[in-house]
Write an enzyme that holds these catalytic residues in place. Structure first.
Site, PDB file in Angstrom:
ATOM      1  N   LYS A  60      -5.917  27.735  12.610  1.00 23.49           N
ATOM      2  CA  LYS A  60      -5.656  28.150  13.950  1.00 23.49           C
ATOM      3  C   LYS A  60      -4.641  28.681  14.093  1.00 23.49           C
ATOM      4  O   LYS A  60      -3.492  29.062  13.122  1.00 23.49           O
ATOM      5  CB  LYS A  60      -5.420  26.661  14.610  1.00 23.49           C
ATOM      6  CG  LYS A  60      -6.580  25.882  14.832  1.00 23.49           C
ATOM      7  CD  LYS A  60      -6.767  25.177  16.171  1.00 23.49           C
ATOM      8  CE  LYS A  60      -7.999  24.309  16.303  1.00 23.49           C
ATOM      9  NZ  LYS A  60      -9.340  25.064  17.043  1.00 23.49           N
ATOM     10  N   HIS A 112     -18.562  22.683  10.331  1.00 23.33           N
ATOM     11  CA  HIS A 112     -19.328  24.035  10.302  1.00 23.33           C
ATOM     12  C   HIS A 112     -19.081  24.866   9.160  1.00 23.33           C
ATOM     13  O   HIS A 112     -19.968  25.821   8.819  1.00 23.33           O
ATOM     14  CB  HIS A 112     -18.193  25.136  11.313  1.00 23.33           C
ATOM     15  CG  HIS A 112     -18.093  24.462  12.703  1.00 23.33           C
ATOM     16  ND1 HIS A 112     -19.109  23.766  13.450  1.00 23.33           N
ATOM     17  CD2 HIS A 112     -17.015  24.201  13.555  1.00 23.33           C
ATOM     18  CE1 HIS A 112     -18.574  23.258  14.702  1.00 23.33           C
ATOM     19  NE2 HIS A 112     -17.351  23.699  14.873  1.00 23.33           N
ATOM     20  N   GLU A 139      -9.326  31.510  13.525  1.00 18.20           N
ATOM     21  CA  GLU A 139      -9.011  31.397  14.948  1.00 18.20           C
ATOM     22  C   GLU A 139      -7.630  31.781  15.294  1.00 18.20           C
ATOM     23  O   GLU A 139      -6.789  31.722  14.549  1.00 18.20           O
ATOM     24  CB  GLU A 139      -9.191  29.906  15.450  1.00 18.20           C
ATOM     25  CG  GLU A 139     -10.517  29.306  15.354  1.00 18.20           C
ATOM     26  CD  GLU A 139     -10.633  28.165  15.988  1.00 18.20           C
ATOM     27  OE1 GLU A 139     -11.220  28.025  17.110  1.00 18.20           O
ATOM     28  OE2 GLU A 139     -10.233  27.059  15.293  1.00 18.20           O
ATOM     29  N   LYS A 159     -20.048  16.427  17.477  1.00 21.39           N
ATOM     30  CA  LYS A 159     -19.296  16.208  16.142  1.00 21.39           C
ATOM     31  C   LYS A 159     -17.834  15.885  16.739  1.00 21.39           C
ATOM     32  O   LYS A 159     -17.643  16.329  17.963  1.00 21.39           O
ATOM     33  CB  LYS A 159     -19.007  17.281  15.162  1.00 21.39           C
ATOM     34  CG  LYS A 159     -18.636  18.568  15.988  1.00 21.39           C
ATOM     35  CD  LYS A 159     -17.944  19.350  15.051  1.00 21.39           C
ATOM     36  CE  LYS A 159     -16.294  19.261  15.109  1.00 21.39           C
ATOM     37  NZ  LYS A 159     -15.546  20.314  15.948  1.00 21.39           N
ATOM     38  N   ASP A 164     -12.287  18.707  11.582  1.00 25.15           N
ATOM     39  CA  ASP A 164     -12.523  19.488  12.833  1.00 25.15           C
ATOM     40  C   ASP A 164     -13.606  20.645  12.591  1.00 25.15           C
ATOM     41  O   ASP A 164     -14.564  20.828  13.357  1.00 25.15           O
ATOM     42  CB  ASP A 164     -11.152  20.110  13.581  1.00 25.15           C
ATOM     43  CG  ASP A 164     -11.480  20.687  14.884  1.00 25.15           C
ATOM     44  OD1 ASP A 164     -12.321  19.925  15.597  1.00 25.15           O
ATOM     45  OD2 ASP A 164     -11.100  21.665  15.292  1.00 25.15           O
ATOM     46  N   HIS A 173     -22.170  23.069  16.345  1.00 27.28           N
ATOM     47  CA  HIS A 173     -22.513  24.552  17.402  1.00 27.28           C
ATOM     48  C   HIS A 173     -22.829  25.801  16.552  1.00 27.28           C
ATOM     49  O   HIS A 173     -23.535  26.683  17.138  1.00 27.28           O
ATOM     50  CB  HIS A 173     -21.946  24.543  18.496  1.00 27.28           C
ATOM     51  CG  HIS A 173     -20.552  25.018  18.226  1.00 27.28           C
ATOM     52  ND1 HIS A 173     -19.383  24.256  17.804  1.00 27.28           N
ATOM     53  CD2 HIS A 173     -19.909  26.294  18.546  1.00 27.28           C
ATOM     54  CE1 HIS A 173     -18.411  25.167  17.786  1.00 27.28           C
ATOM     55  NE2 HIS A 173     -18.754  26.354  18.028  1.00 27.28           N
ATOM     56  N   LYS A 184     -25.433  29.511  16.601  1.00 23.18           N
ATOM     57  CA  LYS A 184     -25.117  30.945  16.869  1.00 23.18           C
ATOM     58  C   LYS A 184     -26.150  31.969  16.328  1.00 23.18           C
ATOM     59  O   LYS A 184     -26.696  31.771  15.039  1.00 23.18           O
ATOM     60  CB  LYS A 184     -23.748  31.380  16.059  1.00 23.18           C
ATOM     61  CG  LYS A 184     -22.520  30.854  16.685  1.00 23.18           C
ATOM     62  CD  LYS A 184     -21.321  30.808  16.084  1.00 23.18           C
ATOM     63  CE  LYS A 184     -20.249  29.949  16.643  1.00 23.18           C
ATOM     64  NZ  LYS A 184     -19.563  30.386  17.701  1.00 23.18           N
TER      65      LYS A 184
HETATM   66  C1  BG6 Z   1     -14.914  23.367  17.353  1.00 24.01           C
HETATM   67  C2  BG6 Z   1     -13.809  22.874  16.967  1.00 24.01           C
HETATM   68  O1  BG6 Z   1     -16.049  22.432  16.852  1.00 24.01           O
HETATM   69  O2  BG6 Z   1     -15.065  24.690  17.263  1.00 24.01           O
HETATM   70  C3  BG6 Z   1     -12.553  23.818  17.820  1.00 24.01           C
HETATM   71  O3  BG6 Z   1     -13.402  21.240  17.569  1.00 24.01           O
HETATM   72  C4  BG6 Z   1     -12.654  25.007  17.373  1.00 24.01           C
HETATM   73  O4  BG6 Z   1     -11.347  23.302  17.183  1.00 24.01           O
HETATM   74  C5  BG6 Z   1     -14.131  25.462  17.588  1.00 24.01           C
HETATM   75  O5  BG6 Z   1     -11.888  25.785  18.105  1.00 24.01           O
HETATM   76  C6  BG6 Z   1     -14.565  26.918  17.190  1.00 24.01           C
HETATM   77  O6  BG6 Z   1     -15.850  27.337  17.807  1.00 24.01           O
HETATM   78  P1  BG6 Z   1     -15.939  28.567  17.968  1.00 24.01           P
HETATM   79  O7  BG6 Z   1     -17.424  28.944  18.337  1.00 24.01           O
HETATM   80  O8  BG6 Z   1     -15.109  29.157  19.174  1.00 24.01           O
HETATM   81  O9  BG6 Z   1     -15.611  29.708  16.786  1.00 24.01           O
END
Ligand code: BG6
Length: 532
Positions: free
Chosen positions: A370, A270, A246, A178, A265, A208, A212
């Site tokens: 963020k 997600h 985050e 992605k 993003d 991703h 999880k």
């Molecule tokens: C990514 C984004 O797909 O996921 C990032 O591009 C983000 O900006 C990240 O920080 C967060 O993933 P995780 O697994 O750390 O929550």
């Protein structure tokens, strides 16, 4: 194996006894694999892919015979690149990378400087793969991992097709990272190009979050237990909040993030995938397509956001300077690679409805940002208040509706909050919690998302990868917001301080309906260092 925490909040396994790792239950894939990573010299391979491959290797979850080819335009020396990967593995893998182990593992890596638009490169690649097949004396699975900007996806797929590398349906797979496109139109263009060369069963689109363990558990929790499913609907659920917060900023990805923003993003992939898992109907089986059919139904049922209503259902924000963990941090506009007047959002909140029998008029509130106050991804199902309060007023001063928190990270578990009578002469009700924590229940270390995804990719299981219609439907849901935000640049950025919970308007989005964003649950973190 011994377990240590390091400053990254990573679990590090060394020699000696220690907790079991869930990867121990993964089998070794049978067929030899040639993994070719386009754009493999970038941050993603360094931070996620190589450490995950190393973890798999340490648990004997990679095939006996495998080769990793890194293709990149960067003019690098193979040895330097391998040393660079070693640094990444030291930082991000769950296992110690001793010199001996690393030497063994990295013997499988080779570097190939390549311009992805040059046809000759693909002929050379084809020769390399043929040579491997000859050397190994077996049919290999070739995986083309596109860790490049999406503008290369079409060209690479095309050239792979021209060279005959996409032809073997069962043995050639293409993996798209992605973001898949920048909007609906660009996604469709990529899709046309890739599907002209690869059959849908060969295309693996990564999100991703779907790798999880805590996300995979959502379906187990919902469909392996009778208890909650009968109340999992509009009759009992008041509203749902999905938070992916985050603490990190954009780190060294300012260049990419400027063209993306939080909506593209994080929300497009997600958060919408989490929404699907929460709102989908029970699948008839766990066949990849059946699960994906049920998930895409949710996206198709999301109520269209009229262009003129965007500002009443969507909130954007950008962080200014602030304090995180007692340290001053710069604002987004001061980050490397970011324009001094940038109008890219680093925070997005949305109110969505899923128009079907189960969810009609139940709001789903999604937020991500963020540089927020805490690192916390949690989905909370807020149940309705009781229809009639039989208890006297003085008994219910601290009464709160029942809620169920599915904690994705860094806390890993489930928390059910309900009322209990406080011990004592009088009847006083107080909210209490019942917790399930992975750490306590299983005592095993959970795999990283990329461990699972890469292993599934090698064995050819597409269940937790996205199908093209899902990606398309997700872009369609967000199209009105993307268009509106682009046509109406924000005039109040930065509108939240780093270390806060985001812009005030995001709180108002819920407060208007008497709802509120929940605070992170009280579950102990899966790992104390992971709270950073
Ligand atoms: C990514 C984004 O797909 O996921 C990032 O591009 C983000 O900006 C990240 O920080 C967060 O993933 P995780 O697994 O750390 O929550």
């Amino acid at each position: 194996m011994a377990k240590n925490d390091d400053s990254n909040g990573k679990i590090r396994l060394g020699a000696g006894p220690g907790p079991a790792h869930a990867l121990a239950s993964y089998q070794r894939p049978e067929q030899p694999v040639a993994l070719v990573i386009f754009g493999g010299a970038g941050d993603l391979t360094w931070r996620k892919v190589m450490p995950a491959l190393y973890d798999l290797y340490k648990h004997a979850c990679l095939p006996e015979t495998f080769a990793i080819t890194i293709m990149d335009v960067a003019g690098l020396h193979e040895k330097e690149l391998i040393n660079h990967f070693h640094e990444g593995v030291k930082q991000f893998s769950q296992h110690e990378a001793t010199t001996k182990d690393w030497r063994e593992f990295s013997g499988h890596i080779s570097y190939f400087k390549a311009d992805f638009t040059d046809r000759a490169v693909y002929t050379q690649l084809s020769d390399r793969l043929a040579a491997l097949e000859k050397k190994w004396g077996a049919n290999l699975v070739s995986i083309f991992y596109l860790a490049t900007p999406p503008r290369f996806f079409g060209t690479i797929a095309d050239m792979l097709g021209d060279t005959g590398l996409a032809r073997k349906r069962r043995q050639a797979r293409i993996l798209l990272e992605k973001p898949i496109g920048h909007d609906l139109k660009s996604m469709q263009k990529i899709n046309r190009a890739v599907s002209a060369r690869f059959h849908e069963s060969q295309i693996f689109r990564i999100d991703h979050y779907l790798g999880k363990e805590t996300v995979r558990n959502i379906l187990a929790f919902r469909f392996a237990n009778l208890l909650f499913e009968p109340i999992w609907d509009r009759r009992y659920v008041d509203y749902v909040t999905i938070t992916v917060a985050e603490q990190v900023g954009v780190e060294n990805r300012g260049g990419y993030y400027e063209g993306a923003g939080a909506l593209r993003d994080m929300v497009q992939n997600h958060l919408l995938q989490l929404l699907c898992l929460i709102a989908m109907e029970p699948p008839v089986s766990f066949e990849a397509d059946e699960v994906r059919n049920k998930k895409v139904d949710v996206l198709h049922a999301v109520r269209e956001i009229p262009g003129d209503a965007v500002s009443s259902v969507a909130v954007r924000g950008q962080y200014g300077p602030g304090v995180i963990g007692g340290k001053k941090v710069p604002g987004y506009r001061q980050e490397p690679g970011v324009a001094a007047t940038s109008s890219t959002e680093t925070y997005a909140a949305l109110k969505l409805f899923v128009d079907n029998w189960r969810w009609q008029d139940v709001p789903f509130y999604l937020r991500t940002g963020k540089r927020l106050a805490e690192h916390s991804s949690e989905i909370v199902i807020h149940f309705r208040p009781v229809p009639h309060q039989s208890f006297p007023l003085e008994a219910i001063v601290s009464w709160m509706p029942v809620s169920l928190s599915l904690c994705i990270q860094p806390r890993e578990g489930i928390v059910l909050r309900f009322q209990a009578k406080k011990p004592g002469a009088e009847v006083i009700l107080e909210p209490v919690e019942m917790n399930f924590s992975y750490r306590q229940a299983f005592g095993t270390i959970l795999p990283e998302a990329y461990n699972t995804l890469l292993w599934d990719l090698m064995i050819g299981d597409a269940t937790i990868f996205m199908r093209t219609d899902q990606v398309e439907a997700a872009w369609s849901v967000l199209a009105p917001v993307l268009d509106y935000w682009q046509s109406e640049p924000p005039d109040d950025f930065p509108n939240y301080a780093a270390g806060s919970w985001g812009p005030q308007d995001a709180a108002s989005l819920l407060a208007r309906q008497g709802c509120a964003w929940p605070f992170p649950s009280s579950l102990p973190p899966a790992h104390p260092a992971m709270m950073v």
